[in-house]
Design a protein around this motif. Structure first.
Motif, PDB file in Angstrom:
ATOM      1  N   VAL A  34       1.404  -2.533   0.145  1.00 58.37           N
ATOM      2  CA  VAL A  34       1.190  -1.115  -0.141  1.00 58.37           C
ATOM      3  C   VAL A  34      -0.174  -0.899  -0.789  1.00 58.37           C
ATOM      4  CG1 VAL A  34       2.001   0.852  -1.510  1.00 58.37           C
ATOM      5  CG2 VAL A  34       3.643  -0.613  -0.328  1.00 58.37           C
ATOM      6  N   ARG A  35      -0.583  -1.821  -1.669  1.00 56.78           N
ATOM      7  CA  ARG A  35      -1.893  -1.759  -2.305  1.00 56.78           C
ATOM      8  C   ARG A  35      -2.600  -3.103  -2.156  1.00 56.78           C
ATOM      9  NH1 ARG A  35       1.285   1.607  -4.888  1.00 56.78           N
ATOM     10  NH2 ARG A  35       2.406  -0.063  -5.962  1.00 56.78           N
ATOM     11  N   ASN A  36      -3.861  -3.117  -2.517  1.00 52.20           N
ATOM     12  CA  ASN A  36      -4.682  -4.310  -2.307  1.00 52.20           C
ATOM     13  C   ASN A  36      -4.539  -5.332  -3.433  1.00 52.20           C
ATOM     14  OD1 ASN A  36      -5.957  -2.269  -3.854  1.00 52.20           O
ATOM     15  ND2 ASN A  36      -7.938  -3.269  -3.637  1.00 52.20           N
ATOM     16  N   ASN A  37      -3.289  -5.780  -3.645  1.00 52.52           N
ATOM     17  CA  ASN A  37      -3.048  -6.900  -4.552  1.00 52.52           C
ATOM     18  C   ASN A  37      -1.742  -7.569  -4.156  1.00 52.52           C
ATOM     19  OD1 ASN A  37      -0.729  -6.089  -6.589  1.00 52.52           O
ATOM     20  ND2 ASN A  37      -2.027  -4.264  -6.360  1.00 52.52           N
ATOM     21  N   GLU A  38      -1.637  -8.855  -4.409  1.00 51.10           N
ATOM     22  CA  GLU A  38      -0.487  -9.636  -3.954  1.00 51.10           C
ATOM     23  C   GLU A  38       0.809  -9.243  -4.646  1.00 51.10           C
ATOM     24  OE1 GLU A  38      -1.329 -13.774  -4.241  1.00 51.10           O
ATOM     25  OE2 GLU A  38      -2.986 -13.714  -2.808  1.00 51.10           O
ATOM     26  N   GLY A  39       0.704  -8.581  -5.807  1.00 52.30           N
ATOM     27  CA  GLY A  39       1.906  -8.173  -6.520  1.00 52.30           C
ATOM     28  C   GLY A  39       2.515  -6.884  -6.012  1.00 52.30           C
ATOM     29  N   SER A  40       1.799  -6.162  -5.135  1.00 54.48           N
ATOM     30  CA  SER A  40       2.331  -4.896  -4.634  1.00 54.48           C
ATOM     31  C   SER A  40       3.378  -5.134  -3.545  1.00 54.48           C
ATOM     32  CB  SER A  40       1.200  -4.015  -4.087  1.00 54.48           C
ATOM     33  OG  SER A  40       0.643  -4.587  -2.926  1.00 54.48           O
ATOM     34  N   LYS A  41       4.168  -4.114  -3.277  1.00 58.27           N
ATOM     35  CA  LYS A  41       5.268  -4.211  -2.317  1.00 58.27           C
ATOM     36  C   LYS A  41       4.763  -4.578  -0.922  1.00 58.27           C
ATOM     37  CE  LYS A  41       8.799  -1.359  -0.060  1.00 58.27           C
ATOM     38  NZ  LYS A  41       9.347   0.009   0.089  1.00 58.27           N
ATOM     39  N   VAL A  42       5.518  -5.459  -0.260  1.00 57.92           N
ATOM     40  CA  VAL A  42       5.222  -5.806   1.135  1.00 57.92           C
ATOM     41  C   VAL A  42       5.962  -4.815   2.032  1.00 57.92           C
ATOM     42  CG1 VAL A  42       5.436  -7.542   2.943  1.00 57.92           C
ATOM     43  CG2 VAL A  42       4.872  -8.247   0.604  1.00 57.92           C
ATOM     44  N   GLU A  43       5.201  -4.004   2.732  1.00 60.83           N
ATOM     45  CA  GLU A  43       5.797  -2.967   3.586  1.00 60.83           C
ATOM     46  C   GLU A  43       6.391  -3.564   4.857  1.00 60.83           C
ATOM     47  OE1 GLU A  43       6.759   1.091   4.063  1.00 60.83           O
ATOM     48  OE2 GLU A  43       5.869   0.029   2.387  1.00 60.83           O
ATOM     49  N   ALA A  44       5.708  -4.565   5.415  1.00 54.91           N
ATOM     50  CA  ALA A  44       6.180  -5.218   6.643  1.00 54.91           C
ATOM     51  C   ALA A  44       5.359  -6.477   6.875  1.00 54.91           C
ATOM     52  CB  ALA A  44       6.052  -4.278   7.840  1.00 54.91           C
ATOM     53  N   THR A  45       5.863  -7.327   7.751  1.00 54.18           N
ATOM     54  CA  THR A  45       5.098  -8.495   8.185  1.00 54.18           C
ATOM     55  C   THR A  45       4.618  -8.230   9.607  1.00 54.18           C
ATOM     56  OG1 THR A  45       6.337 -10.034   6.787  1.00 54.18           O
ATOM     57  CG2 THR A  45       5.149 -10.964   8.656  1.00 54.18           C
ATOM     58  N   ILE A  46       3.314  -8.258   9.790  1.00 55.52           N
ATOM     59  CA  ILE A  46       2.720  -7.955  11.096  1.00 55.52           C
ATOM     60  C   ILE A  46       2.705  -9.230  11.937  1.00 55.52           C
ATOM     61  CG2 ILE A  46       0.675  -7.074  12.273  1.00 55.52           C
ATOM     62  CD1 ILE A  46      -0.081  -5.741   9.562  1.00 55.52           C
TER      63      ILE A  46
END
Length: 248
Positions: A111-123
């Motif tokens: 969702v944001r540019n950091n690894e701690g932010s929520k993963v919206e999907a795996t592309i």
């Protein structure tokens, strides 16, 4: 007598810049290179009424200008563009994007540019996307629908390539899969064979699409076999039912 040619020369010099200024090509400076997010129509007029051409997904155009135009009483941002064959037209700016890319490995979209932010999907690898913004080693991307989620402005960290040859292979793979995702009976035979040929050609490449094409063809063989078996079963049931009705 010698003064006349000099006056004529001065007059010509003063007129020439004015001619250049009014030339239709004088202000056609490309502001940026843009790419079609998906199959996108280009129109002859800024009101988007008369069709000119259709851009393929990832096809590039030169952006000449941007302007707001009232379409159906709503302001729409319209891009004036020049195609590779030098024809000029208008397209909805929302249908264009910055540089395309292709994911070469399964990549988490945050969702944001950091690894701690929520993963919206795996592309999934092999998917085409477009760069919207860059911050350090993070890139904001537009991809479209992935499963039940829409990836329109999420962030990724690596896992992709901007190599032109790979992007073209990705588009070929996507086009073939789009046709083969349908039932064989719903597709014209020549289109089905063309899609199979595209996958067959990709199998001989040295990129990630060799494996992807091979896996897709293997899965397709099983899918077609199941469809044919179902059709035979349905046909058999109909035959038995008809014979039963005709029995005394």
């Amino acid at each position: 007598m010698k003064r006349i040619p000099v006056l004529v020369l001065i007059l010509l010099i003063s007129i020439t810049p004015g001619c250049k200024k009014n030339s239709p090509d004088s202000d056609e400076i490309s502001l940026a290179k843009k790419y079609a997010r998906y199959s996108t129509p280009v129109y002859k007029d800024r009101e988007l009424n008369t069709w000119l051409a259709t851009l393929s997904k990832t096809e590039s155009v030169d952006l000449l200008a941007l302007e707001k135009v009232l379409i159906k009483n709503k302001p729409v941002e319209i891009a004036s563009v020049k195609l590779s064959d030098d024809s000029k037209g208008f397209v909805a700016a929302a249908n264009l994007a910055d540089r395309p890319l292709v994911f070469i490995e399964d990549t988490k979209a945050h969702v944001r540019n950091n690894e701690g932010s929520k993963v919206e999907a795996t592309i999934p690898r092999g998917t085409i996307g477009f760069i919207m913004e860059e911050k350090g080693n993070w890139v904001q991307v537009y991809v479209g629908k992935i499963g039940e989620k829409y990836i329109t402005k999420q962030w990724v960290q690596g896992g992709f390539s901007t190599e032109t040859a790979l992007i073209l292979e990705a588009r070929t793979y996507e086009e073939a899969c789009s046709v083969l995702a349908k039932k064989k009976t719903e597709v014209k035979p020549e289109l089905w064979e063309e899609a199979l040929e595209k996958l067959q050609n990709l199998k001989s490449s040295s990129s990630i699409f060799a494996g992807l094409a091979s896996d897709k063809m293997a899965a397709l063989e099983g899918k077609v076999a199941v469809e044919e078996e179902k059709e035979e079963t349905v046909g058999g049931d109909n035959t038995e039912h008809t014979e039963g009705e005709n029995m005394p």
